[in-house]
Design a protein around this motif. Structure first.
Motif, PDB file in Angstrom:
ATOM      1  N   LEU A 183       0.823  -1.337   0.131  1.00 34.38           N
ATOM      2  CA  LEU A 183      -0.022  -0.059  -0.053  1.00 34.38           C
ATOM      3  C   LEU A 183       0.917   1.305   0.087  1.00 34.38           C
ATOM      4  O   LEU A 183       1.579   1.602   1.074  1.00 34.38           O
ATOM      5  CB  LEU A 183      -0.906  -0.107   1.302  1.00 34.38           C
ATOM      6  CG  LEU A 183      -1.830  -1.071   1.490  1.00 34.38           C
ATOM      7  CD1 LEU A 183      -2.596  -1.001   2.682  1.00 34.38           C
ATOM      8  CD2 LEU A 183      -2.828  -1.428   0.076  1.00 34.38           C
ATOM      9  N   ASP A 184       0.882   2.042  -1.117  1.00 37.19           N
ATOM     10  CA  ASP A 184       1.520   3.306  -1.379  1.00 37.19           C
ATOM     11  C   ASP A 184       0.356   4.401  -1.493  1.00 37.19           C
ATOM     12  O   ASP A 184       0.357   4.792  -2.520  1.00 37.19           O
ATOM     13  CB  ASP A 184       2.578   3.318  -2.001  1.00 37.19           C
ATOM     14  CG  ASP A 184       3.183   4.646  -2.753  1.00 37.19           C
ATOM     15  OD1 ASP A 184       3.334   5.502  -1.761  1.00 37.19           O
ATOM     16  OD2 ASP A 184       3.956   4.867  -3.605  1.00 37.19           O
ATOM     17  N   PRO A 188      -3.708   4.220   4.179  1.00 38.09           N
ATOM     18  CA  PRO A 188      -3.644   2.595   4.262  1.00 38.09           C
ATOM     19  C   PRO A 188      -4.791   2.080   5.240  1.00 38.09           C
ATOM     20  O   PRO A 188      -5.036   0.696   4.935  1.00 38.09           O
ATOM     21  CB  PRO A 188      -2.209   2.434   4.688  1.00 38.09           C
ATOM     22  CG  PRO A 188      -1.476   3.554   4.433  1.00 38.09           C
ATOM     23  CD  PRO A 188      -2.105   4.907   4.776  1.00 38.09           C
ATOM     24  N   TRP A 189      -5.180   2.590   6.338  1.00 41.18           N
ATOM     25  CA  TRP A 189      -5.827   1.974   7.386  1.00 41.18           C
ATOM     26  C   TRP A 189      -7.097   1.949   6.868  1.00 41.18           C
ATOM     27  O   TRP A 189      -8.168   1.042   7.313  1.00 41.18           O
ATOM     28  CB  TRP A 189      -5.992   2.945   8.576  1.00 41.18           C
ATOM     29  CG  TRP A 189      -6.214   4.453   8.280  1.00 41.18           C
ATOM     30  CD1 TRP A 189      -7.327   5.159   8.308  1.00 41.18           C
ATOM     31  CD2 TRP A 189      -5.266   5.274   7.925  1.00 41.18           C
ATOM     32  NE1 TRP A 189      -7.282   6.240   7.990  1.00 41.18           N
ATOM     33  CE2 TRP A 189      -5.884   6.512   7.806  1.00 41.18           C
ATOM     34  CE3 TRP A 189      -3.590   5.398   8.132  1.00 41.18           C
ATOM     35  CZ2 TRP A 189      -5.445   8.009   7.752  1.00 41.18           C
ATOM     36  CZ3 TRP A 189      -3.223   6.539   7.734  1.00 41.18           C
ATOM     37  CH2 TRP A 189      -4.116   7.886   7.783  1.00 41.18           C
ATOM     38  N   CYS A 191      -8.023   0.508   3.964  1.00 44.51           N
ATOM     39  CA  CYS A 191      -8.302  -0.932   3.370  1.00 44.51           C
ATOM     40  C   CYS A 191      -8.041  -1.825   4.001  1.00 44.51           C
ATOM     41  O   CYS A 191      -7.890  -3.098   3.342  1.00 44.51           O
ATOM     42  CB  CYS A 191      -6.883  -0.713   2.058  1.00 44.51           C
ATOM     43  SG  CYS A 191      -7.236   0.502   1.357  1.00 44.51           S
ATOM     44  N   ALA A 207       3.174  -1.548   3.921  1.00 43.16           N
ATOM     45  CA  ALA A 207       2.682   0.040   3.912  1.00 43.16           C
ATOM     46  C   ALA A 207       3.916   0.994   3.777  1.00 43.16           C
ATOM     47  O   ALA A 207       4.868   1.027   4.536  1.00 43.16           O
ATOM     48  CB  ALA A 207       1.799   0.508   4.942  1.00 43.16           C
ATOM     49  N   THR A 218      -1.620   4.012  10.954  1.00 40.00           N
ATOM     50  CA  THR A 218      -1.926   2.796  10.433  1.00 40.00           C
ATOM     51  C   THR A 218      -1.195   1.588  11.349  1.00 40.00           C
ATOM     52  O   THR A 218      -2.036   0.689  11.569  1.00 40.00           O
ATOM     53  CB  THR A 218      -0.669   2.879   8.951  1.00 40.00           C
ATOM     54  OG1 THR A 218      -1.037   3.875   8.259  1.00 40.00           O
ATOM     55  CG2 THR A 218      -0.760   1.325   8.583  1.00 40.00           C
TER      56      THR A 218
END
Length: 339
Positions: A183-184, A188-189, A191, A207, A218
């Protein structure tokens, strides 16, 4: 039969369509694609592409101005730093950490969110090979177009293991039995539910975030989610050195902070993550702290050695007084109660 994006494209004499990186006497790089009948022009003169077509890698060519250039195929780290950009690229030092710490292996099934300019996608495709699977998600269509052009330019055409979807990961992710998720992205949290459903037990979530607040949120969200083990977070910095005879010293410039990386592994279904043995430091969670789920986390009490010693003495004194009352008999205890 050689694979379309494998070693055959990285070995042998230069041929039409190859990427060539020229290095001038001052160490500056110039990258171009070989085409029959064309010429490469600089402010120090020109030379025809045909001089390099069929020549071995590592050849030296001279321009009409008699300036020598070393010709090599660009390494992937060189290529991603010089390719056209839509968004900021993932630097090679971070891409290398992702490949190593997320354990990207040949044939892996990988999901990537946040393609940017295609830098990390290129590294991931090189690692998984033609038999793996990389499904990339990018919210912006203009970034996706630039990334596609960059990836195809490097590999000489569409990569057989790559699929690119324009849209949000959490809304479009349909892949299952995924080995790794990268995840970039800004949040991200958001997803974690989708990622947790897609990953196989033991799979790795990695991440890449830019700020400490993103990293902290995150990590806390991963802990609260309950389907991952304790996450690890870190950053890397690279400093080159000047080596010239006895003059050996670090260079004045370095590649410092570019982003934070964190990884966590998917637990088996129905398993609760083990409790952490290390207690948070005093003040890590204040009374006004609101966690990712909106719950207030109580502050962890921390006592100094002097406080512990003082409390021990108080407990011992209280025990001695209780023993003295017990030895005095029932009458003494009744008198004490009445008074």
């Amino acid at each position: 039969m050689s694979e379309p994006t494998g070693a055959a494209r990285r070995r042998g004499p230069f041929k039409v369509g190859d990427q060539v990186q020229l290095t001038d006497p001052k160490g500056r790089h110039y990258t171009f694609t070989l085409e029959a009948g064309k010429s490469f022009h600089t402010h120090k003169g020109a030379f025809p592409h045909d001089e390099l077509i069929g020549a071995p890698e590592g050849s030296v060519v001279r321009t009409t101005g008699n300036v020598a250039y070393l010709a090599l195929r660009p390494l992937l780290p060189d290529y991603v730093l010089s390719m056209p950009r839509g968004a900021a690229v993932v630097y090679p030092k971070d891409a290398g950490q992702i490949l190593a710490m997320a354990d990207i292996f040949p044939g892996a099934r990988v999901v990537e969110a946040g393609v940017g300019s295609g830098s990390l996608s290129s590294f991931l495709l090189r690692a998984i090979g033609d038999q793996g699977m990389l499904h990339s998600y990018e919210r912006r269509a203009d970034f996706a177009e630039i990334a596609t052009q960059n990836v195809e330019r490097y590999f000489g055409g569409p990569h057989p293991a790559w699929t690119l979807t324009v849209g949000d990961l959490q809304d479009n992710l349909s892949d299952t039995e995924v080995d790794r998720v990268i995840l970039d992205m800004l949040a991200p949290w958001e997803c974690l539910d989708a990622v947790s459903k897609a990953l196989v037990p033991g799979g790795i979530l990695c991440a890449y975030v830019a700020t400490t607040t993103q990293m902290a949120r995150t990590v806390e969200a991963i802990r609260e989610h309950g389907t991952f083990n304790e996450p690890s977070a870190w950053e890397t910095m690279v400093r080159t050195w000047h080596v010239e005879g006895l003059a050996v010293r670090p260079d004045h410039r370095m590649i410092g902070h570019t982003g934070f990386l964190l990884t966590a592994r998917r637990l088996a279904d129905g398993v609760e993550p083990p409790l952490r043995r290390r207690r948070p430091a005093k003040g890590a969670y204040g009374e006004d702290y609101t966690g990712p789920g909106g719950q207030s986390a109580p502050a962890q009490e921390h006592k100094s050695p002097a406080q512990k010693l003082r409390e021990k003495k108080e407990r011992e004194q209280a025990g001695q007084e209780a023993a003295a009352q017990a030895d005095a008999g029932p009458e003494s205890r009744e008198d004490s109660t009445e008074s």
